[in-house]
Each structure stands twice: as structure tokens, then as C-alpha cells.
Design a protein around this motif. Structure first.
Motif, PDB file in Angstrom:
ATOM      1  N   LYS A  17       0.854  -1.552  -0.158  1.00 35.66           N
ATOM      2  CA  LYS A  17       0.237  -0.084  -0.137  1.00 35.66           C
ATOM      3  C   LYS A  17       1.057   1.587   0.058  1.00 35.66           C
ATOM      4  CE  LYS A  17      -3.808   2.253   2.759  1.00 35.66           C
ATOM      5  NZ  LYS A  17      -4.113   2.438   4.085  1.00 35.66           N
ATOM      6  N   GLN A  18       1.906   1.081   0.431  1.00 31.27           N
ATOM      7  CA  GLN A  18       2.764   2.316   1.229  1.00 31.27           C
ATOM      8  C   GLN A  18       3.688   2.825  -0.843  1.00 31.27           C
ATOM      9  OE1 GLN A  18       6.677   1.814   3.370  1.00 31.27           O
ATOM     10  NE2 GLN A  18       5.858   4.231   3.638  1.00 31.27           N
ATOM     11  N   VAL A  19       3.781   1.767  -1.496  1.00 30.40           N
ATOM     12  CA  VAL A  19       4.498   2.085  -2.561  1.00 30.40           C
ATOM     13  C   VAL A  19       3.657   3.053  -3.672  1.00 30.40           C
ATOM     14  CG1 VAL A  19       5.446   1.533  -4.419  1.00 30.40           C
ATOM     15  CG2 VAL A  19       6.370   0.566  -2.407  1.00 30.40           C
ATOM     16  N   PRO A  20       2.289   2.493  -3.844  1.00 31.40           N
ATOM     17  CA  PRO A  20       1.126   3.213  -4.564  1.00 31.40           C
ATOM     18  C   PRO A  20       1.514   4.904  -3.702  1.00 31.40           C
ATOM     19  CG  PRO A  20       0.918   0.961  -4.751  1.00 31.40           C
ATOM     20  CD  PRO A  20       2.154   1.327  -3.648  1.00 31.40           C
ATOM     21  N   ALA A  21       0.920   5.129  -2.644  1.00 26.91           N
ATOM     22  CA  ALA A  21       0.095   5.666  -2.133  1.00 26.91           C
ATOM     23  C   ALA A  21       1.750   7.254  -2.066  1.00 26.91           C
ATOM     24  CB  ALA A  21       0.941   5.413  -0.693  1.00 26.91           C
ATOM     25  N   LEU A  22       3.032   6.571  -2.248  1.00 27.80           N
ATOM     26  CA  LEU A  22       4.311   7.346  -1.866  1.00 27.80           C
ATOM     27  C   LEU A  22       4.569   7.890  -3.568  1.00 27.80           C
ATOM     28  CD1 LEU A  22       6.646   5.794  -0.487  1.00 27.80           C
ATOM     29  CD2 LEU A  22       6.000   8.149  -0.159  1.00 27.80           C
ATOM     30  N   ALA A  23       3.959   7.333  -4.561  1.00 28.94           N
ATOM     31  CA  ALA A  23       3.959   6.968  -6.106  1.00 28.94           C
ATOM     32  C   ALA A  23       2.882   8.124  -6.275  1.00 28.94           C
ATOM     33  CB  ALA A  23       3.575   6.184  -6.972  1.00 28.94           C
ATOM     34  N   LEU A  24       1.701   7.845  -5.581  1.00 29.33           N
ATOM     35  CA  LEU A  24       0.368   9.221  -5.911  1.00 29.33           C
ATOM     36  C   LEU A  24       1.243  10.301  -5.632  1.00 29.33           C
ATOM     37  CD1 LEU A  24      -1.944  10.190  -6.647  1.00 29.33           C
ATOM     38  CD2 LEU A  24      -2.970   9.189  -4.843  1.00 29.33           C
ATOM     39  N   THR A  25       1.173  10.536  -4.127  1.00 28.87           N
ATOM     40  CA  THR A  25       1.994  11.544  -3.883  1.00 28.87           C
ATOM     41  C   THR A  25       3.029  12.613  -4.589  1.00 28.87           C
ATOM     42  OG1 THR A  25       1.584  10.518  -1.452  1.00 28.87           O
ATOM     43  CG2 THR A  25       3.367  12.706  -1.536  1.00 28.87           C
ATOM     44  N   CYS A  26       3.915  11.087  -5.045  1.00 26.98           N
ATOM     45  CA  CYS A  26       4.947  12.677  -5.876  1.00 26.98           C
ATOM     46  C   CYS A  26       4.762  12.900  -7.462  1.00 26.98           C
ATOM     47  CB  CYS A  26       6.507  11.164  -6.188  1.00 26.98           C
ATOM     48  SG  CYS A  26       7.429  10.558  -5.378  1.00 26.98           S
ATOM     49  N   HIS A  27       3.767  12.323  -7.733  1.00 26.53           N
ATOM     50  CA  HIS A  27       2.988  12.158  -9.083  1.00 26.53           C
ATOM     51  C   HIS A  27       2.501  13.820  -9.289  1.00 26.53           C
ATOM     52  CE1 HIS A  27       0.982  12.155 -12.487  1.00 26.53           C
ATOM     53  NE2 HIS A  27       0.112  12.384 -12.630  1.00 26.53           N
ATOM     54  N   LEU A  28       1.934  13.910  -7.471  1.00 26.50           N
ATOM     55  CA  LEU A  28       1.101  15.034  -7.115  1.00 26.50           C
ATOM     56  C   LEU A  28       1.759  16.444  -6.991  1.00 26.50           C
ATOM     57  CD1 LEU A  28      -2.193  13.551  -5.708  1.00 26.50           C
ATOM     58  CD2 LEU A  28      -2.119  14.932  -7.595  1.00 26.50           C
ATOM     59  N   ALA A  29       2.952  15.807  -6.204  1.00 28.46           N
ATOM     60  CA  ALA A  29       3.589  16.595  -5.931  1.00 28.46           C
ATOM     61  C   ALA A  29       4.569  17.952  -7.000  1.00 28.46           C
ATOM     62  CB  ALA A  29       5.307  16.582  -5.125  1.00 28.46           C
ATOM     63  N   ASP A  30       4.651  16.924  -8.400  1.00 31.13           N
ATOM     64  CA  ASP A  30       5.339  17.250  -9.211  1.00 31.13           C
ATOM     65  C   ASP A  30       4.406  17.882 -10.254  1.00 31.13           C
ATOM     66  OD1 ASP A  30       7.650  15.989  -8.313  1.00 31.13           O
ATOM     67  OD2 ASP A  30       7.101  14.357  -9.740  1.00 31.13           O
ATOM     68  N   VAL A  38       5.511   7.073 -14.738  1.00 32.32           N
ATOM     69  CA  VAL A  38       6.187   6.009 -14.119  1.00 32.32           C
ATOM     70  C   VAL A  38       7.352   6.906 -13.787  1.00 32.32           C
ATOM     71  CG1 VAL A  38       8.474   5.034 -15.648  1.00 32.32           C
ATOM     72  CG2 VAL A  38       5.746   5.255 -16.490  1.00 32.32           C
ATOM     73  N   THR A  39       7.881   8.242 -14.118  1.00 33.18           N
ATOM     74  CA  THR A  39       8.457   8.615 -12.871  1.00 33.18           C
ATOM     75  C   THR A  39       8.569   8.966 -11.689  1.00 33.18           C
ATOM     76  OG1 THR A  39       8.853  10.641 -14.594  1.00 33.18           O
ATOM     77  CG2 THR A  39      10.084  11.226 -12.520  1.00 33.18           C
ATOM     78  N   ALA A  40       6.615   9.038 -11.127  1.00 27.92           N
ATOM     79  CA  ALA A  40       6.928   9.474  -9.717  1.00 27.92           C
ATOM     80  C   ALA A  40       6.832   7.728  -9.049  1.00 27.92           C
ATOM     81  CB  ALA A  40       5.219   9.397  -9.530  1.00 27.92           C
ATOM     82  N   MET A  41       6.060   6.971  -9.907  1.00 25.50           N
ATOM     83  CA  MET A  41       6.704   5.557 -10.019  1.00 25.50           C
ATOM     84  C   MET A  41       8.090   4.719  -9.052  1.00 25.50           C
ATOM     85  SD  MET A  41       4.573   3.139  -7.945  1.00 25.50           S
ATOM     86  CE  MET A  41       4.875   1.094  -8.453  1.00 25.50           C
ATOM     87  N   VAL A  42       8.837   4.678 -10.022  1.00 25.46           N
ATOM     88  CA  VAL A  42      10.023   4.506  -9.840  1.00 25.46           C
ATOM     89  C   VAL A  42      10.346   6.096  -8.480  1.00 25.46           C
ATOM     90  CG1 VAL A  42      12.649   5.724 -11.181  1.00 25.46           C
ATOM     91  CG2 VAL A  42      10.450   4.481 -12.414  1.00 25.46           C
TER      92      VAL A  42
END
Length: 147
Positions: A17-30, A38-42
Motif C-alpha cells: 500500500k505504501q509504494v502506490p501511495a508514495l507514487a501518487l504523492t510524488c505525482h501530485l507534488a510534481d 512512470v517517473t513518480a512510480m520509479v
């Protein structure tokens, strides 16, 4: 996961659960919109690796098995870090070696090594019969270990 402590396994299970949540946070922060990039997921996966290393260190301090302590002491013996003369337990924990930093840890390791024939307790004359303080047990290393 084979060979992993249950507490650590439970911790890592939360990463699903944590990795997708971090990816979404990174995506929105960008400033992203729509599907997660893909960049946010990486970036999220890189964070998970970073957090994993911290978890291993944090959980590792409380998960050291007695046999790990014995192996650590055996490595020190083979490296010549202990004298061939009889020595007290204090000699081990005063050195502050990893996994052998206090009396209990050192005693646990010595007990296992004695049980497996790597060390022996030496019966030395003590001062109790003369009214003195009883002497702590002394230990010697099996000479075959250092060959």
C-alpha cells in the motif's frame, strides 16, 4: 518470505500500500494530473528501497539470534582478537564488538561456543576459601579453532 523474521515480514507487507501511495504523492507534488507517471512510480520504488534499508537496521537490533552472537565471537577468535590465556567474560564485552556489547550477550555467545567445543571454562583457584571475593569464571579457546 523465507528466512525473514515475522515482524519484518509484517512491516514489508505494508509496502504493497505504501509504494502506490508514495507514487501518487510524488505525482501530485510534481503537478501531475491523470494517471500516475512512470517517473513518480520509479521515485516511490527508490524511496521504498531506502526505507527498507532503515527497517532492516531498526528491526535488526532486536532480532539478533543467539547463534549470530556465537558466530560473531567465533570470527573474533579466529581473527586472534582474544588471548590464548584464560580470560574473563569482561574481555569480550569491554571490546564493544558488534552483537557482544554487554555481559548477557557475551555470556550467551560463550555458552554456545562451549557447547560446540570451541571454548572451555577453566577451573581456577579462587579467593573465596581465604575470605576473598569469588573469582569470575575464566575461559580458554580450543587451540584447534585457530589452526
Amino acid at each position: 518470505m523465507d528466512g525473514i523474521h515475522p515482524a519484518l515480514e509484517s512491516h514489508f507487507a505494508k509496502y504493497r500500500k505504501q509504494v502506490p501511495a508514495l507514487a501518487l504523492t510524488c505525482h501530485l507534488a510534481d503537478g501531475g494530473r491523470g494517471p500516475v507517471s512512470v517517473t513518480a512510480m520509479v521515485r516511490a520504488l527508490a524511496w521504498a528501497d531506502y526505507l527498507k534499508s532503515h527497517a532492516l537496521r531498526a528491526y535488526g537490533t532486536g532480532m539478533t539470534a543467539p547463534m549470530d552472537r556465537a558466530r560473531a565471537l567465533l570470527e573474533k577468535i579466529r581473527a586472534g582478537k582474544l588471548p590464548s590465556l584464560p580470560f574473563a567474560l569482561k574481555k569480550i564485552y569491554d571490546a564493544c564488538w558488534s552483537m557482544l556489547t554487554n555481559r548477557e550477550e557475551a555470556a550467551e555467545a560463550v555458552s554456545i561456543l562451549i557447547e560446540h567445543g570451541y571454548m572451555a571454562e577453566v577451573a581456577e583457584r579462587n579467593n573465596a576459601s581465604k575470605g576473598g571475593r569469588p573469582r569470575e569464571p575464566r575461559y580458554v579457546i580450543n587451540p584447534e579453532v585457530t589452526k
